[in-house]
Design a protein around this motif. Structure first.
Motif, PDB file in Angstrom:
ATOM      1  N   ILE A  15       0.845  -1.206   0.000  1.00  0.00           N
ATOM      2  CA  ILE A  15       0.000   0.000   0.000  1.00  0.00           C
ATOM      3  C   ILE A  15       0.880   1.256   0.000  1.00  0.00           C
ATOM      4  O   ILE A  15       0.655   2.186  -0.777  1.00  0.00           O
ATOM      5  CB  ILE A  15      -0.956   0.013   1.210  1.00  0.00           C
ATOM      6  CG1 ILE A  15      -1.965  -1.136   1.119  1.00  0.00           C
ATOM      7  CG2 ILE A  15      -1.690   1.352   1.300  1.00  0.00           C
ATOM      8  CD1 ILE A  15      -2.711  -1.407   2.424  1.00  0.00           C
ATOM      9  N   VAL A  16       1.886   1.290   0.858  1.00  0.00           N
ATOM     10  CA  VAL A  16       2.775   2.455   0.950  1.00  0.00           C
ATOM     11  C   VAL A  16       3.518   2.663  -0.365  1.00  0.00           C
ATOM     12  O   VAL A  16       3.635   3.794  -0.854  1.00  0.00           O
ATOM     13  CB  VAL A  16       3.749   2.306   2.141  1.00  0.00           C
ATOM     14  CG1 VAL A  16       4.828   3.383   2.108  1.00  0.00           C
ATOM     15  CG2 VAL A  16       2.987   2.350   3.464  1.00  0.00           C
ATOM     16  N   ASP A  17       4.020   1.587  -0.953  1.00  0.00           N
ATOM     17  CA  ASP A  17       4.766   1.691  -2.208  1.00  0.00           C
ATOM     18  C   ASP A  17       3.875   2.223  -3.334  1.00  0.00           C
ATOM     19  O   ASP A  17       4.266   3.134  -4.070  1.00  0.00           O
ATOM     20  CB  ASP A  17       5.341   0.317  -2.563  1.00  0.00           C
ATOM     21  CG  ASP A  17       6.423   0.402  -3.612  1.00  0.00           C
ATOM     22  OD1 ASP A  17       7.308   1.277  -3.483  1.00  0.00           O
ATOM     23  OD2 ASP A  17       6.392  -0.405  -4.562  1.00  0.00           O
ATOM     24  N   VAL A  18       2.674   1.684  -3.438  1.00  0.00           N
ATOM     25  CA  VAL A  18       1.726   2.139  -4.462  1.00  0.00           C
ATOM     26  C   VAL A  18       1.325   3.590  -4.198  1.00  0.00           C
ATOM     27  O   VAL A  18       1.265   4.406  -5.122  1.00  0.00           O
ATOM     28  CB  VAL A  18       0.490   1.206  -4.513  1.00  0.00           C
ATOM     29  CG1 VAL A  18      -0.642   1.822  -5.313  1.00  0.00           C
ATOM     30  CG2 VAL A  18       0.882  -0.144  -5.091  1.00  0.00           C
ATOM     31  N   ALA A  19       1.051   3.919  -2.945  1.00  0.00           N
ATOM     32  CA  ALA A  19       0.651   5.286  -2.606  1.00  0.00           C
ATOM     33  C   ALA A  19       1.762   6.285  -2.917  1.00  0.00           C
ATOM     34  O   ALA A  19       1.494   7.373  -3.425  1.00  0.00           O
ATOM     35  CB  ALA A  19       0.258   5.375  -1.135  1.00  0.00           C
ATOM     36  N   ALA A  20       3.009   5.913  -2.629  1.00  0.00           N
ATOM     37  CA  ALA A  20       4.129   6.815  -2.925  1.00  0.00           C
ATOM     38  C   ALA A  20       4.175   7.134  -4.414  1.00  0.00           C
ATOM     39  O   ALA A  20       4.401   8.287  -4.810  1.00  0.00           O
ATOM     40  CB  ALA A  20       5.440   6.194  -2.458  1.00  0.00           C
ATOM     41  N   LYS A  21       3.946   6.143  -5.241  1.00  0.00           N
ATOM     42  CA  LYS A  21       3.948   6.350  -6.689  1.00  0.00           C
ATOM     43  C   LYS A  21       2.740   7.194  -7.116  1.00  0.00           C
ATOM     44  O   LYS A  21       2.889   8.175  -7.849  1.00  0.00           O
ATOM     45  CB  LYS A  21       3.931   4.994  -7.399  1.00  0.00           C
ATOM     46  CG  LYS A  21       3.905   5.076  -8.907  1.00  0.00           C
ATOM     47  CD  LYS A  21       3.881   3.667  -9.513  1.00  0.00           C
ATOM     48  CE  LYS A  21       3.997   3.678 -11.010  1.00  0.00           C
ATOM     49  NZ  LYS A  21       2.871   4.238 -11.708  1.00  0.00           N
ATOM     50  N   LYS A  26      -0.397  11.817  -9.133  1.00  0.00           N
ATOM     51  CA  LYS A  26      -1.707  12.457  -9.167  1.00  0.00           C
ATOM     52  C   LYS A  26      -1.931  13.508  -8.094  1.00  0.00           C
ATOM     53  O   LYS A  26      -2.927  14.210  -8.125  1.00  0.00           O
ATOM     54  CB  LYS A  26      -2.792  11.383  -9.036  1.00  0.00           C
ATOM     55  CG  LYS A  26      -2.735  10.351 -10.146  1.00  0.00           C
ATOM     56  CD  LYS A  26      -3.760   9.258  -9.948  1.00  0.00           C
ATOM     57  CE  LYS A  26      -3.673   8.197 -11.015  1.00  0.00           C
ATOM     58  NZ  LYS A  26      -4.059   8.643 -12.328  1.00  0.00           N
ATOM     59  N   GLY A  27      -1.026  13.593  -7.126  1.00  0.00           N
ATOM     60  CA  GLY A  27      -1.215  14.515  -6.018  1.00  0.00           C
ATOM     61  C   GLY A  27      -2.119  13.907  -4.965  1.00  0.00           C
ATOM     62  O   GLY A  27      -2.824  12.919  -5.202  1.00  0.00           O
ATOM     63  N   TYR A  28      -2.105  14.510  -3.800  1.00  0.00           N
ATOM     64  CA  TYR A  28      -2.878  13.999  -2.664  1.00  0.00           C
ATOM     65  C   TYR A  28      -4.372  13.972  -2.974  1.00  0.00           C
ATOM     66  O   TYR A  28      -5.061  12.993  -2.687  1.00  0.00           O
ATOM     67  CB  TYR A  28      -2.597  14.866  -1.428  1.00  0.00           C
ATOM     68  CG  TYR A  28      -3.373  14.448  -0.206  1.00  0.00           C
ATOM     69  CD1 TYR A  28      -2.980  13.338   0.536  1.00  0.00           C
ATOM     70  CD2 TYR A  28      -4.498  15.162   0.213  1.00  0.00           C
ATOM     71  CE1 TYR A  28      -3.686  12.949   1.664  1.00  0.00           C
ATOM     72  CE2 TYR A  28      -5.201  14.784   1.340  1.00  0.00           C
ATOM     73  CZ  TYR A  28      -4.795  13.677   2.066  1.00  0.00           C
ATOM     74  OH  TYR A  28      -5.491  13.290   3.180  1.00  0.00           O
ATOM     75  N   ASP A  29      -4.883  15.039  -3.559  1.00  0.00           N
ATOM     76  CA  ASP A  29      -6.307  15.122  -3.855  1.00  0.00           C
ATOM     77  C   ASP A  29      -6.688  14.431  -5.161  1.00  0.00           C
ATOM     78  O   ASP A  29      -7.866  14.289  -5.460  1.00  0.00           O
ATOM     79  CB  ASP A  29      -6.757  16.585  -3.913  1.00  0.00           C
ATOM     80  CG  ASP A  29      -6.708  17.252  -2.549  1.00  0.00           C
ATOM     81  OD1 ASP A  29      -6.915  16.547  -1.537  1.00  0.00           O
ATOM     82  OD2 ASP A  29      -6.447  18.472  -2.501  1.00  0.00           O
ATOM     83  N   GLY A  30      -5.712  13.984  -5.925  1.00  0.00           N
ATOM     84  CA  GLY A  30      -5.977  13.378  -7.229  1.00  0.00           C
ATOM     85  C   GLY A  30      -6.301  11.898  -7.179  1.00  0.00           C
ATOM     86  O   GLY A  30      -6.625  11.311  -8.222  1.00  0.00           O
ATOM     87  N   ILE A  31      -6.213  11.290  -6.010  1.00  0.00           N
ATOM     88  CA  ILE A  31      -6.507   9.858  -5.892  1.00  0.00           C
ATOM     89  C   ILE A  31      -7.170   9.590  -4.552  1.00  0.00           C
ATOM     90  O   ILE A  31      -6.771  10.172  -3.537  1.00  0.00           O
ATOM     91  CB  ILE A  31      -5.239   8.991  -6.071  1.00  0.00           C
ATOM     92  CG1 ILE A  31      -5.547   7.500  -6.059  1.00  0.00           C
ATOM     93  CG2 ILE A  31      -4.200   9.289  -5.027  1.00  0.00           C
ATOM     94  CD1 ILE A  31      -5.285   6.822  -7.347  1.00  0.00           C
ATOM     95  N   GLY A  32      -8.177   8.765  -4.576  1.00  0.00           N
ATOM     96  CA  GLY A  32      -8.895   8.422  -3.355  1.00  0.00           C
ATOM     97  C   GLY A  32      -8.408   7.110  -2.761  1.00  0.00           C
ATOM     98  O   GLY A  32      -7.673   6.348  -3.394  1.00  0.00           O
ATOM     99  N   VAL A  33      -8.851   6.838  -1.559  1.00  0.00           N
ATOM    100  CA  VAL A  33      -8.467   5.624  -0.852  1.00  0.00           C
ATOM    101  C   VAL A  33      -8.886   4.386  -1.633  1.00  0.00           C
ATOM    102  O   VAL A  33      -8.113   3.423  -1.749  1.00  0.00           O
ATOM    103  CB  VAL A  33      -9.068   5.617   0.575  1.00  0.00           C
ATOM    104  CG1 VAL A  33      -8.906   4.266   1.245  1.00  0.00           C
ATOM    105  CG2 VAL A  33      -8.420   6.708   1.422  1.00  0.00           C
ATOM    106  N   ALA A  34     -10.087   4.370  -2.185  1.00  0.00           N
ATOM    107  CA  ALA A  34     -10.567   3.197  -2.917  1.00  0.00           C
ATOM    108  C   ALA A  34      -9.651   2.873  -4.095  1.00  0.00           C
ATOM    109  O   ALA A  34      -9.289   1.708  -4.310  1.00  0.00           O
ATOM    110  CB  ALA A  34     -12.000   3.413  -3.394  1.00  0.00           C
ATOM    111  N   LEU A  36      -6.475   3.866  -4.479  1.00  0.00           N
ATOM    112  CA  LEU A  36      -5.170   3.464  -3.944  1.00  0.00           C
ATOM    113  C   LEU A  36      -5.169   1.977  -3.605  1.00  0.00           C
ATOM    114  O   LEU A  36      -4.254   1.242  -3.973  1.00  0.00           O
ATOM    115  CB  LEU A  36      -4.824   4.278  -2.692  1.00  0.00           C
ATOM    116  CG  LEU A  36      -4.344   5.692  -2.889  1.00  0.00           C
ATOM    117  CD1 LEU A  36      -4.359   6.452  -1.567  1.00  0.00           C
ATOM    118  CD2 LEU A  36      -2.947   5.702  -3.476  1.00  0.00           C
ATOM    119  N   MET A  37      -6.194   1.550  -2.901  1.00  0.00           N
ATOM    120  CA  MET A  37      -6.281   0.150  -2.488  1.00  0.00           C
ATOM    121  C   MET A  37      -6.461  -0.766  -3.699  1.00  0.00           C
ATOM    122  O   MET A  37      -5.853  -1.843  -3.759  1.00  0.00           O
ATOM    123  CB  MET A  37      -7.415  -0.038  -1.487  1.00  0.00           C
ATOM    124  CG  MET A  37      -7.173   0.664  -0.154  1.00  0.00           C
ATOM    125  SD  MET A  37      -5.707   0.071   0.709  1.00  0.00           S
ATOM    126  CE  MET A  37      -6.335  -1.487   1.349  1.00  0.00           C
TER     127      MET A  37
END
Length: 189
Positions: A15-21, A26-34, A36-37
């Motif tokens: 999750i951390v590795d994917v989120a870092a990418k 896309k920026g913090y607001d450019g991607i949601g939790v769903a 990301l998961m």
């Protein structure tokens, strides 16, 4: 079905590795939790078993990306200390880096997001930036420590600023010109 502690740790790492990418892309607001998961190959419901909030994930993802970035620079130093600084500058200020923010510098891709978040996100950036300044300062051959530190700060700031500008504009020729001009200036110093 309950997962083992080992599997839970691997899931968190993924999750951390994917989120870092994705945060870099896309920026913090450019991607949601769903999303990301989903990109991590996990269900949305499992997120809160790993993180208290999306911001907590952002902080950890920033730390992860910053550590990887610093590791890359340190590898260049270890392989050829005499050529490390020009190699870092030359590798950083490229259209490849500009066009692939997901694998690139976290400061250029996520710095603005981190600055707008709660104070908890900033210590990771501060620590990593200090480490990058120290690494660059150690590669500068001449001058008193204070002068080399100022040069390290201005070098890194020029690199990050050039990358942010090169990504922000829609004129390809101007974007390349920015990268090339800053690279030429830094390599001439």
């Amino acid at each position: 079905m309950k997962v083992s502690r080992e599997q839970a740790a691997l899931n968190r790492e993924r999750i951390v590795d994917v989120a870092a990418k994705l945060f870099r892309e896309k920026g913090y607001d450019g991607i949601g939790v769903a999303d990301l998961m989903k990109n991590a190959g996990l269900t949305h419901g499992g997120f809160y078993g790993h993180f208290a909030s999306k911001e907590d994930l952002m902080i950890e993802a920033c730390q992860h990306a910053l550590e990887k970035s610093l590791d890359g620079w340190q590898a260049k130093v270890a392989s050829d200390p005499q050529r490390a600084l020009p190699a870092i500058i030359d590798n950083y200020l490229t259209t490849r880096h500009r066009d692939q923010p997901g694998g690139g510098c976290p400061a250029a891709a996520m710095g603005v997001d981190a600055a707008r978040m709660s104070p908890g996100a900033r210590p990771a950036f501060t620590k990593a930036t200090q480490q990058q300044f120290a690494l660059l300062q150690g590669l500068l051959p001449e001058g008193a420590p204070e002068e080399r530190r100022q040069q390290a700060i201005s070098t890194f700031a020029a690199m990050v600023g050039a990358m942010v500008l090169a990504r922000a504009i829609d004129d390809e020729a101007l974007s390349v010109e920015i990268l090339d001009a800053v690279k030429a200036q830094l390599l001439a110093d």
